[in-house]
Design an enzyme around this catalytic site. Structure first.
Site, PDB file in Angstrom:
ATOM      1  N   THR A  21      21.101  66.259   1.013  1.00 16.33           N
ATOM      2  CA  THR A  21      20.243  65.524   0.113  1.00 16.33           C
ATOM      3  C   THR A  21      19.501  64.385   0.806  1.00 16.33           C
ATOM      4  OG1 THR A  21      22.299  64.425  -0.392  1.00 16.33           O
ATOM      5  CG2 THR A  21      21.520  66.022  -1.977  1.00 16.33           C
ATOM      6  N   GLY A  29      17.660  59.888  -9.429  1.00 14.94           N
ATOM      7  CA  GLY A  29      18.245  61.052  -8.755  1.00 14.94           C
ATOM      8  C   GLY A  29      17.425  62.305  -8.964  1.00 14.94           C
ATOM      9  N   VAL A  30      17.316  63.114  -7.900  1.00 18.19           N
ATOM     10  CA  VAL A  30      16.434  64.280  -7.962  1.00 18.19           C
ATOM     11  C   VAL A  30      17.093  65.582  -7.496  1.00 18.19           C
ATOM     12  CG1 VAL A  30      14.264  62.994  -7.766  1.00 18.19           C
ATOM     13  CG2 VAL A  30      15.471  63.684  -5.688  1.00 18.19           C
ATOM     14  N   GLU A  34      19.059  67.731  -8.875  1.00 15.36           N
ATOM     15  CA  GLU A  34      19.146  68.855  -9.797  1.00 15.36           C
ATOM     16  C   GLU A  34      17.900  69.042 -10.649  1.00 15.36           C
ATOM     17  OE1 GLU A  34      23.789  69.009 -10.817  1.00 15.36           O
ATOM     18  OE2 GLU A  34      23.010  67.124 -10.077  1.00 15.36           O
TER      19      GLU A  34
END
Ligand code: FES
Ligand code: FES
Lengths: 210, 738
Positions: free
Chosen positions: B478, B701-702, B704
């Protein structure tokens, strides 16, 4: 859903390749010099096999001679990873289905999980560890992979880079569509594909193959 | 030439710094757990059950033992005292770490296909692999129940299984549906999927007296430490987990799976380091999977497109003993304004392994269904699908009436629609052609709940302007290494290239599981707090020169440790974190607010008019997720999610032989995932958004977000191309042969 058959080192990834290099060993063992150290076992079908027999061999890896004594069934991938501490080449399937183990043998890209170590004897093997210059300077493909973020977890990356270098040198990197086609034997589950294509298009220039 | 991989940062976005672990990854220098050299290891290989239900009556092990190099073979007859009872991760009030309560090798009983029935240990990998194939069990087999519709399955309501789940509901949806002017009411299904990270599941265990070291790729180094300690009845202080590099995870390396404690127990018995590398076929059983679902969605609307009712029912398969479910209705009921909503999630117990989380566990399958239904409703109403979302857009979620901390859904739709040239789309299904190809375009909403967990970090600053950040957080690809360095550099006012980051080791300050897209938000919050404490100390001196400040303070380094919890969360979460538990909170579960990241995806497909081959020609996704730490790594994650979504839409399914409850396609040739040639034009747009309520650093947050909605956008595009509505994933050409 791919449009065409995908070839890596002459092997179709989606071909049914259920055997491991160990299975292949049964077929090929007669071609290598076997130093018998243990009694010959019997396989289920009654075929004599050489389980556990050691093979002495010398491999030319990244310009160095390496001496090994291995179980005759040892794949080139396991020889690199488990016996030579060259763990850059990765094991993603051990079945010729993912490309993570790609190395160069005599300049061609080869799946090291489908190659017996003994079959590579006498040939020039290059792994990801041997790609950078002796001064540590990155190969243009390695630099382009960083610049274009052509990986996330990095596990498929050594195989992608070895394939990518060969793809350019084979002359299979004329345009994005051709690159996509000739890089489809290397799965990236993180799915960095568009970035991999961009990295190859850029590295091609630096490699003087544009 | 412009570098698409490094988008120019817009407002509230960080620089596209190349990954600081990049050099290690492109040179083969990154040591993943199975790359760690062990001293004289022995090798383990698994034998798995070939039945799904029954028991082992006896083993014939002679042939396996006769293989030269075999050291021992462990079965329930020899290892049945090894594993204590375990608690599942996140499923109860108790501290749980395990993927399942099923304990292989602890009795003769078989509860699913591919259960571990023996572990062979040999001097070489080759001998272990050969001998594992020669392990010959004799079974008392019973007829298993495979999946939905099989005889013998039992159904249980999710709300009865877990206190954490409540079926969202408001108004009277059934009554509203009956009287609706326009409605769609259909059934959908999603298949079994396997994560298939390219790194295989591996475990190496080494004992030194009472101390156990485990090298294993894990999404939670501390969670695995406690999980194994629980299973072996050990003091967690005696377990050390090293997971510095992880070759992809997607949920498969989160909960503690069965093999780790077993390998550890064997290493102890043999008093040798044991190395285990799963085969790809065994990998379909070593970890968990995304369970198949069957869902019904009914939508009702007035003629002007306003939703009047939403009914969403989901059934999910799980194992006999474990009531695992994902329950995506928490999300699907929060997407649009609607006065009447009813939902129900149920599990179907079958003779299967316990499923687990896979990238956007709940949102991928449930949003596929909602967003397909929205397209069907738009079509029925004769309203443009983008406009239907606009008509029903809301800043207040309809169940509890809570305000979204920020919601940029329509800005995402507008940005993506413009880039995609949506206005040029031919609305009539089957009307657009390019030679032999039928062309179709579709869109869908993406979303992901913003989750935050307690986190800790230690930061050291040296007088020469270098710094070191230590936290047990994982980088599963990530970009954690990189964004943590950027956060420390920004707060300390130093160059990010001078920040060393150490991650993925249970000896480091604990950090939450790499799951639920929480790590960047949670860990950067802790890093920022530690840096702020260092800055506070530096203020003790007036000098502008860092070295001089250190000299005046009389110290050679400044070290600060910080703990953070999400805004409004209980500080007890830190104590839980020190027990290996990640208390993720957020999304729709908060009392005073609701927090989500949003996006919009547009996809063009071409369907061959005769062969019905389906190709994705281009994809555009626009996403708003609060602060973007690094536009390069954020774009890559979103892109990876979208391509994963293409896999879900068109390729990926683990097929089950219903007679035997067994998987059929356990390899990467038959479990198809996207390859390079499957992905043509792909465009990711980062939409600026600022949200100071979600957490201290404003990050949503990215990891998902990108995979949510993709499959619906594809299905909607296929409909536009062909006029055929496919409601079962994956969409393959046979569904289009009419
Ligand atoms: S490990 Fe060789 S192709 Fe997958
Ligand atoms: S970078 Fe993770 S599999 Fe390619």
């Amino acid at each position: 859903m791919t449009q065409f058959l995908k070839y890596v080192a002459g092997i179709q990834r989606r071909q049914m390749l259920y055997g491991t290099a160990a299975t292949l060993a049964f077929l090929l063992v007669s071609r290598v010099v076997v130093a018998r150290q243990k009694p010959v076992g019997k396989a289920a079908g009654g075929i004599a096999h050489e389980a556990g027999d050691k093979v002495d061999l010398v491999l030319d890896i990244n310009g160095q001679e390496r001496h090994l004594s291995l179980d005759g069934r040892t794949s080139l991938l396991d020889a690199l990873r488990d016996h030579l501490d060259l763990t850059g080449s990765k094991k993603g399937c051990d079945h010729g289905q993912c490309g993570a183990c790609t190395v160069h043998v005599d300049g061609r890209r080869v799946l090291s999980c489908l190659t017996l170590a003994s079959m590579a004897s006498g040939k020039k093997i290059t792994t990801i560890e041997g790609l950078a210059g002796p001064d540590g300077g990155l190969h243009p493909m390695q630099a382009a992979f960083i610049e274009h973020d052509a990986f996330q977890c990095g596990y498929c990356t050594p195989g992608q880079i070895m394939s990518a270098v060969a793809c350019v040198e084979e002359g299979h990197a004329d345009d994005a569509a051709e690159i996509r086609e000739y890089m489809s034997g290397n799965i990236c589950r993180c799915a960095a594909y568009p970035n991999i294509v961009a990295a190859i298009e850029h590295a091609k220039v630096a490699m003087g193959r544009a | 030439m412009a570098n698409a991989a490094a988008p120019e940062p817009k407002e509230n976005m960080g620089q596209p710094m190349p990954r600081i672990d990049g050099r290690l990854k492109v040179t083969g220098g990154a040591r993943y757990p199975s790359d760690i050299r062990l001293k004289e290891p022995v090798y383990a290989a698994l034998a798995l059950s070939s039945i799904a239900l029954g028991s082992i009556s006896r083993f014939r092990l002679d042939a396996a033992r006769a293989v030269a190099g075999v050291i021992d073979i462990f079965t329930h007859e020899t290892l049945s005292d090894a594993i204590k009872e375990q608690v599942m991760m996140g499923q109860s009030e108790q501290a749980g770490y395990a993927a399942s309560t099923i304990r292989p090798l602890q009795s003769a009983s078989i509860l699913h296909d591919g259960q571990i029935i023996a572990i062979v240990v040999a001097d070489t990998f080759e001998a272990a692999t050969e001998a594992a194939r020669l392990v010959a069990p004799e079974y008392d087999a019973r007829t298993p129940s495979a999946t939905f519709g099989s005889d013998g399955v039992t159904i249980e309501e999710a709300a009865k299984i877990s206190k954490k789940h409540e079926d969202p509901k408001i108004g009277d949806a059934e009554a509203a549906l009956r009287t609706a002017e326009v409605k769609v009411d259909n059934r959908y299904s999603t298949p079994v999927q396997h994560h298939n990270p390219i790194e295989l599941f591996t475990t190496s265990c080494i004992w030194d007296g009472p101390k156990l070291t485990i090298f294993e790729p894990s999404q939670t180094a501390h969670g695995l430490r406690f999980g194994v300690a629980q299973q072996l009845g050990m003091n967690p202080d005696d377990v050390h987990v090293v997971s510095s590099f992880i070759g992809g995870a997607f949920g498969s390396k989160g909960a503690t799976t069965e093999r780790t404690a077993l390998i550890a127990a064997i290493a102890k018995k043999l008093d040798r380091p044991v190395k285990f590398v799963s085969s790809r076929a065994d990998a379909f059983f070593v970890s968990t999977y995304r369970a198949e679902t069957e869902q019904r969605v009914a939508l009702a609307a007035s003629r002007d497109g306003k939703l009047t009712a939403l009914i969403h029912e989901g059934h999910e398969v799980t194992s006999r003993p474990d009531g695992y479910f994902v329950g995506g209705t928490d999300t699907t009921t929060r997407m649009y304004a609607c006065p009447n909503i009813s939902t129900k999630v149920s599990v179907v117990h079958a003779d299967r392994k316990t499923p687990g989380f896979m990238r956007a566990p709940a949102e991928m399958p449930y949003m596929f269904v909602l967003e397909s239904a929205m397209d069907e409703l738009a079509e029925t109403l004769g309203i443009d699908p983008v406009e239907l979302r606009r008509i029903n857009d809301t800043q207040i979620e309809p169940i509890k009436g809570l305000a979204f901390t920020s919601r940029s859904l329509m800005p995402c739709f507008d940005a993506a629609a413009a880039a995609f040239r949506w206005s040029e789309r031919n609305r009539k299904p089957g009307a657009a052609r390019d030679g032999d190809w039928l062309i179709g375009q579709g869109c869908a909403t993406s979303c992901y709940p913003t989750m935050v967990a307690p986190a800790t970090a230690r930061v050291s600053l040296m007088p020469d302007g270098t710094a070191h950040v230590e936290t047990a957080a994982q980088d599963v690809g990530t970009g954690t290494y990189t964004v943590v360095a950027q956060m420390a550099a920004e707060r300390l006012g130093i160059d990010a290239r001078h920040v060393k980051v150490t991650l993925g080791d249970s000896k480091l300050p604990p950090a939450p599981v790499s799951g639920g897209s929480n790590v960047t938000a949670s860990v950067c919050s802790a890093v920022a707090k530690a840096c702020d404490a260092i800055n506070e100390k530096l203020r003790g001196s007036n000098s502008q020169n860092l070295a001089e400040q250190f000299r005046r303070l009389g110290v050679s380094e400044l070290v600060e440790y910080a703990e953070t919890v999400a805004p409004g969360a209980s500080p007890e979460g830190i104590d839980q974190l020190y027990k290996g538990i990640s208390a993720l909170g957020g999304g729709p579960k908060l009392k005073d607010r609701i927090q989500y990241a949003f996006g919009a995806q547009f996809i063009e497909v071409a369907v061959h008019s005769r062969t019905r081959e389906i190709r994705v020609r281009r994809m555009t996704g626009a996403f708003a997720a609060g602060r973007i730490m690094n536009t390069r790594t954020a774009r890559s994650q979103l892109m990876g999610g979208m391509i994963g979504g293409i896999g879900s839409a068109l390729l990926e399914a683990t097929e089950i032989d219903r007679r035997y409850a067994r998987y059929v396609n356990k390899n990467l040739a038959d479990y198809e995932v996207p390859v390079n040639a499957d992905i043509e034009a792909l465009d990711v747009i980062l939409v600026p958004e600022t949200d100071d309520k979600v957490n201290a650093v404003g990050v949503k947050g990215v990891g998902e977000l990108g995979i949510v909605g993709t499959a619906a956008a594809v299905a909607n595009a296929v409909y536009n191309a062909t006029g055929i509505r496919v409601r079962d994933l994956p969409i393959r050409l046979d569904a289009l042969l009419t």
